[in-house]
Design an enzyme around this catalytic site. Structure first.
Site, PDB file in Angstrom:
ATOM      1  N   HIS A 144      81.073   4.781  92.193  1.00 27.80           N
ATOM      2  CA  HIS A 144      81.142   3.959  90.983  1.00 27.80           C
ATOM      3  C   HIS A 144      80.243   4.536  89.901  1.00 27.80           C
ATOM      4  O   HIS A 144      79.016   4.419  89.966  1.00 27.80           O
ATOM      5  CB  HIS A 144      80.743   2.519  91.317  1.00 27.80           C
ATOM      6  CG  HIS A 144      80.874   1.586  90.170  1.00 27.80           C
ATOM      7  ND1 HIS A 144      79.915   0.645  89.866  1.00 27.80           N
ATOM      8  CD2 HIS A 144      81.832   1.460  89.234  1.00 27.80           C
ATOM      9  CE1 HIS A 144      80.295  -0.024  88.777  1.00 27.80           C
ATOM     10  NE2 HIS A 144      81.465   0.460  88.395  1.00 27.80           N
ATOM     11  N   GLU A 156      76.923   4.653  91.968  1.00 29.19           N
ATOM     12  CA  GLU A 156      76.799   3.814  93.170  1.00 29.19           C
ATOM     13  C   GLU A 156      77.739   4.382  94.226  1.00 29.19           C
ATOM     14  O   GLU A 156      78.937   4.571  93.958  1.00 29.19           O
ATOM     15  CB  GLU A 156      77.182   2.369  92.855  1.00 29.19           C
ATOM     16  CG  GLU A 156      76.193   1.648  91.963  1.00 29.19           C
ATOM     17  CD  GLU A 156      76.618   0.216  91.656  1.00 29.19           C
ATOM     18  OE1 GLU A 156      77.805  -0.011  91.365  1.00 29.19           O
ATOM     19  OE2 GLU A 156      75.762  -0.678  91.706  1.00 29.19           O
TER      20      GLU A 156
HETATM   21  N1  CAA Z   1      79.111  11.975  75.212  1.00 28.69           N
HETATM   22  C1  CAA Z   1      78.173  12.818  74.792  1.00 28.69           C
HETATM   23  N2  CAA Z   1      77.083  12.444  74.098  1.00 28.69           N
HETATM   24  C2  CAA Z   1      76.943  11.126  73.847  1.00 28.69           C
HETATM   25  C3  CAA Z   1      77.885  10.171  74.257  1.00 28.69           C
HETATM   26  C4  CAA Z   1      79.012  10.644  74.970  1.00 28.69           C
HETATM   27  N3  CAA Z   1      79.942   9.815  75.417  1.00 28.69           N
HETATM   28  N4  CAA Z   1      77.451   8.941  73.843  1.00 28.69           N
HETATM   29  C5  CAA Z   1      76.294   9.141  73.216  1.00 28.69           C
HETATM   30  N5  CAA Z   1      75.982  10.438  73.231  1.00 28.69           N
HETATM   31  C6  CAA Z   1      74.797  11.078  72.684  1.00 28.69           C
HETATM   32  C7  CAA Z   1      74.856  11.058  71.176  1.00 28.69           C
HETATM   33  O1  CAA Z   1      75.423  12.274  70.739  1.00 28.69           O
HETATM   34  C8  CAA Z   1      73.386  10.976  70.789  1.00 28.69           C
HETATM   35  O2  CAA Z   1      72.846  12.284  70.863  1.00 28.69           O
HETATM   36  P1  CAA Z   1      71.869  12.696  69.668  1.00 28.69           P
HETATM   37  O3  CAA Z   1      70.709  11.756  69.796  1.00 28.69           O
HETATM   38  O4  CAA Z   1      71.563  14.134  69.963  1.00 28.69           O
HETATM   39  O5  CAA Z   1      72.705  12.467  68.420  1.00 28.69           O
HETATM   40  C9  CAA Z   1      72.768  10.188  71.942  1.00 28.69           C
HETATM   41  O6  CAA Z   1      73.668  10.279  73.046  1.00 28.69           O
HETATM   42  C10 CAA Z   1      72.589   8.773  71.552  1.00 28.69           C
HETATM   43  O7  CAA Z   1      73.879   8.295  71.222  1.00 28.69           O
HETATM   44  P2  CAA Z   1      74.048   7.216  70.046  1.00 28.69           P
HETATM   45  O8  CAA Z   1      73.118   7.596  68.944  1.00 28.69           O
HETATM   46  O9  CAA Z   1      75.497   7.064  69.797  1.00 28.69           O
HETATM   47  O10 CAA Z   1      73.613   5.795  70.571  1.00 28.69           O
HETATM   48  P3  CAA Z   1      72.639   5.375  71.707  1.00 28.69           P
HETATM   49  O11 CAA Z   1      71.308   5.949  71.497  1.00 28.69           O
HETATM   50  O12 CAA Z   1      72.766   3.900  71.829  1.00 28.69           O
HETATM   51  O13 CAA Z   1      73.238   6.016  73.063  1.00 28.69           O
HETATM   52  C11 CAA Z   1      74.536   5.122  74.831  1.00 28.69           C
HETATM   53  C12 CAA Z   1      74.564   5.701  73.409  1.00 28.69           C
HETATM   54  C13 CAA Z   1      74.012   6.161  75.796  1.00 28.69           C
HETATM   55  C14 CAA Z   1      75.971   4.706  75.225  1.00 28.69           C
HETATM   56  C15 CAA Z   1      73.599   3.891  74.868  1.00 28.69           C
HETATM   57  O14 CAA Z   1      73.998   3.027  73.798  1.00 28.69           O
HETATM   58  C16 CAA Z   1      73.664   3.135  76.166  1.00 28.69           C
HETATM   59  O15 CAA Z   1      73.097   3.559  77.149  1.00 28.69           O
HETATM   60  N6  CAA Z   1      74.387   1.985  76.155  1.00 28.69           N
HETATM   61  C17 CAA Z   1      74.489   1.144  77.340  1.00 28.69           C
HETATM   62  C18 CAA Z   1      75.686   1.599  78.115  1.00 28.69           C
HETATM   63  C19 CAA Z   1      75.819   0.784  79.387  1.00 28.69           C
HETATM   64  O16 CAA Z   1      75.184  -0.250  79.574  1.00 28.69           O
HETATM   65  N7  CAA Z   1      76.686   1.261  80.300  1.00 28.69           N
HETATM   66  C20 CAA Z   1      77.009   0.538  81.525  1.00 28.69           C
HETATM   67  C21 CAA Z   1      78.283  -0.267  81.287  1.00 28.69           C
HETATM   68  S1  CAA Z   1      78.729  -1.174  82.719  1.00 28.69           S
HETATM   69  C22 CAA Z   1      79.613  -0.028  83.612  1.00 28.69           C
HETATM   70  O17 CAA Z   1      79.824   1.070  83.187  1.00 28.69           O
HETATM   71  C23 CAA Z   1      80.061  -0.471  84.960  1.00 28.69           C
HETATM   72  C24 CAA Z   1      81.442  -1.119  85.021  1.00 28.69           C
HETATM   73  O18 CAA Z   1      82.038  -1.090  86.072  1.00 28.69           O
HETATM   74  C25 CAA Z   1      81.982  -1.823  83.888  1.00 28.69           C
HETATM   75  P1  NAD Z   2      91.279   2.859  80.987  1.00 27.97           P
HETATM   76  O1  NAD Z   2      92.265   1.815  80.671  1.00 27.97           O
HETATM   77  O2  NAD Z   2      90.463   3.478  79.904  1.00 27.97           O
HETATM   78  O3  NAD Z   2      91.960   4.069  81.779  1.00 27.97           O
HETATM   79  C1  NAD Z   2      92.837   3.833  82.849  1.00 27.97           C
HETATM   80  C2  NAD Z   2      93.770   5.028  82.867  1.00 27.97           C
HETATM   81  O4  NAD Z   2      94.529   4.989  84.065  1.00 27.97           O
HETATM   82  C3  NAD Z   2      94.793   5.004  81.700  1.00 27.97           C
HETATM   83  O5  NAD Z   2      94.660   6.200  80.948  1.00 27.97           O
HETATM   84  C4  NAD Z   2      96.155   4.923  82.397  1.00 27.97           C
HETATM   85  O6  NAD Z   2      97.145   5.700  81.757  1.00 27.97           O
HETATM   86  C5  NAD Z   2      95.822   5.515  83.753  1.00 27.97           C
HETATM   87  N1  NAD Z   2      96.724   5.101  84.825  1.00 27.97           N
HETATM   88  C6  NAD Z   2      97.163   3.850  85.108  1.00 27.97           C
HETATM   89  N2  NAD Z   2      97.977   3.888  86.182  1.00 27.97           N
HETATM   90  C7  NAD Z   2      98.018   5.187  86.587  1.00 27.97           C
HETATM   91  C8  NAD Z   2      98.670   5.876  87.637  1.00 27.97           C
HETATM   92  N3  NAD Z   2      99.439   5.209  88.500  1.00 27.97           N
HETATM   93  N4  NAD Z   2      98.473   7.206  87.767  1.00 27.97           N
HETATM   94  C9  NAD Z   2      97.683   7.880  86.898  1.00 27.97           C
HETATM   95  N5  NAD Z   2      97.040   7.293  85.864  1.00 27.97           N
HETATM   96  C10 NAD Z   2      97.212   5.965  85.723  1.00 27.97           C
HETATM   97  O7  NAD Z   2      90.320   2.200  82.088  1.00 27.97           O
HETATM   98  P2  NAD Z   2      88.811   2.611  82.482  1.00 27.97           P
HETATM   99  O8  NAD Z   2      87.859   1.811  81.668  1.00 27.97           O
HETATM  100  O9  NAD Z   2      88.706   4.093  82.496  1.00 27.97           O
HETATM  101  O10 NAD Z   2      88.742   2.044  83.982  1.00 27.97           O
HETATM  102  C11 NAD Z   2      89.300   2.786  85.044  1.00 27.97           C
HETATM  103  C12 NAD Z   2      88.636   2.345  86.336  1.00 27.97           C
HETATM  104  O11 NAD Z   2      87.212   2.570  86.245  1.00 27.97           O
HETATM  105  C13 NAD Z   2      88.805   0.856  86.657  1.00 27.97           C
HETATM  106  O12 NAD Z   2      88.906   0.699  88.051  1.00 27.97           O
HETATM  107  C14 NAD Z   2      87.493   0.271  86.130  1.00 27.97           C
HETATM  108  O13 NAD Z   2      87.142  -0.932  86.800  1.00 27.97           O
HETATM  109  C15 NAD Z   2      86.509   1.357  86.482  1.00 27.97           C
HETATM  110  N6  NAD Z   2      85.273   1.364  85.680  1.00 27.97           N
HETATM  111  C16 NAD Z   2      85.321   1.087  84.343  1.00 27.97           C
HETATM  112  C17 NAD Z   2      84.126   1.145  83.596  1.00 27.97           C
HETATM  113  C18 NAD Z   2      84.128   0.859  82.108  1.00 27.97           C
HETATM  114  O14 NAD Z   2      83.028   0.669  81.534  1.00 27.97           O
HETATM  115  N7  NAD Z   2      85.280   0.830  81.465  1.00 27.97           N
HETATM  116  C19 NAD Z   2      82.917   1.486  84.217  1.00 27.97           C
HETATM  117  C20 NAD Z   2      82.922   1.789  85.595  1.00 27.97           C
HETATM  118  C21 NAD Z   2      84.103   1.717  86.326  1.00 27.97           C
END
Ligand code: CAA
Ligand code: NAD
Length: 298
Positions: A144, A156
């Site tokens: 993860h 994870e």
């Molecule tokens: N690729 C490359 N570089 C990136 C980037 C990316 N996707 N995103 C940001 N950066 C770089 C920027 O270029 C910038 O570099 P410089 O300082 O050299 O310009 C630096 O990182 C900082 O970026 P920003 O100025 O845009 O903004 P920031 O300082 O807030 O950093 C961030 C961006 C790292 C996304 C920060 O906002 C952050 O950590 N946010 C929290 C994200 C978070 O909580 N993620 C977990 C989500 S939950 C999950 O993922 C699990 C799930 O299953 C849903």
């Molecule tokens: P997303 O909607 O950005 O991307 C999903 C992609 O899967 C799409 O581009 C779609 O075209 C493709 N897809 C769907 N069915 C498919 C298939 N049968 N074969 C090939 N490609 C297929 O979603 P996401 O945010 O990238 O999330 C993807 C997975 O990652 C989910 O399981 C989500 O829970 C997990 N995840 C998401 C985040 C987040 O912050 N978005 C963080 C951690 C984990």
């Protein structure tokens, strides 16, 4: 087991980041999408991210132009699952939907070599439920990653009751080779982070619905009050309201507790197709990405 070739399923928000990180770490990577247009979109995101890292420079944790082009040379996109047949590990990052994932794993199991490891990037779905769609339970794990994958150090590593110890240790070592910090966890809903983060994010929506504060005030309060890099409503738009909505259903089904239930506003934003950054509008309107404008929903 030695991992050399990496398959990634899905090139969306997460799949594109995972593919980028694996290619940057020196692995050959094949990314499978259901349609070329999704590959093009995902590869455009990889190009943008790698360029930002080159701008940042190696001295600040970024990349050289040479490292960028080497990474891109290791990345291949495909819409043909047979191109993943000889991968040593396949990391799945498709839509957070059990049926879609199980259907895809059954196809993968019949296509990819028998000793390949399958790793799901699911946020919340029971890894064991996905594993049972295959005939390789001992070679199935959760891996993860966090969004944005190139920036977030955590991965994870999820062990099910069937995962073989040597496979689990291979996955831990693989996470380290990717430049991540692996943490060990088991197949419980939400693993570690989302078990704690999802109720917080949903409570932020409920607080907004109850008039505790505006969208920007809630975000500013948590950034300044708790040192979060993003406020909860901005983070929800970043993660994707669609993905969050899927996660709430999975976790509520397991726990049957209100704190995991989707707030009414989240359901309505998703039904309206307002998924956040990925569709240009969620809690904020991203018409001008540099100046997101907060919505007014209550
Ligand atoms: N690729 C490359 N570089 C990136 C980037 C990316 N996707 N995103 C940001 N950066 C770089 C920027 O270029 C910038 O570099 P410089 O300082 O050299 O310009 C630096 O990182 C900082 O970026 P920003 O100025 O845009 O903004 P920031 O300082 O807030 O950093 C961030 C961006 C790292 C996304 C920060 O906002 C952050 O950590 N946010 C929290 C994200 C978070 O909580 N993620 C977990 C989500 S939950 C999950 O993922 C699990 C799930 O299953 C849903
Ligand atoms: P997303 O909607 O950005 O991307 C999903 C992609 O899967 C799409 O581009 C779609 O075209 C493709 N897809 C769907 N069915 C498919 C298939 N049968 N074969 C090939 N490609 C297929 O979603 P996401 O945010 O990238 O999330 C993807 C997975 O990652 C989910 O399981 C989500 O829970 C997990 N995840 C998401 C985040 C987040 O912050 N978005 C963080 C951690 C984990």
């Amino acid at each position: 087991m030695d991992i050399k070739k990496v398959g990634v399923l899905g090139c969306g928000l997460m799949g594109s980041g995972i593919a980028q990180v694996a290619a940057t770490a020196g692995f050959d990577v094949v990314v499978l999408e259901q349609d070329q247009k999704f590959l093009d979109k995902g590869f455009a995101g990889i190009e943008k991210s790698l360029s930002r890292l080159v701008e940042r420079g190696p001295e600040k944790g970024g990349l050289t132009a040479e490292q960028k082009s080497q990474a891109q040379s290791r990345l291949k996109g495909t819409t043909n699952m047979r191109d993943l047949a000889d991968c040593d590990i396949v990391i799945e990052a498709i839509i957070e939907n059990v049926e879609e994932k199980r259907k895809t794993y059954a196809q993968l199991d019949a296509t990819v070599k028998k000793d390949a490891i399958f790793a799901t990037n699911t946020s919340s779905i029971c890894v064991t439920e996905l594993m049972t769609a295959t005939k390789r339970p001992e070679r199935f794990i959760g891996l993860h990653f966090f969004n944005p994958v190139p920036m977030m150090k955590l991965v994870e590593v999820v062990k099910t009751i069937a995962t073989a110890d040597d496979v689990y240790e291979t996955a831990i070592a693989f996470g380290t080779k990717l430049g991540k910090v692996p943490v060990r966890t088991v197949d419980k809903p939400g693993f570690i982070v989302n078990r704690l983060l999802v109720p917080y994010l949903l409570d932020a929506i409920r607080a907004y619905e109850e008039g505790v504060g505006s969208i920007t005030d809630i975000d500013e309060a948590m950034k300044l009050g708790c040192g979060h890099p993003m406020g909860p409503l901005t983070l929800l738009d970043f993660v994707g309201l669609d993905t969050t909505y899927y996660i709430t259903h999975v976790m509520y089904d397991e726990f049957k507790e209100r704190r995991f239930a989707a707030p009414p506003l989240l359901k309505r934003l998703v039904l309206a197709g307002w998924y956040g950054r990925k569709t240009g509008k969620g809690f904020y309107d991203y018409t001008d990405p540099k100046n997101p404008v907060p919505g007014k929903f209550v």
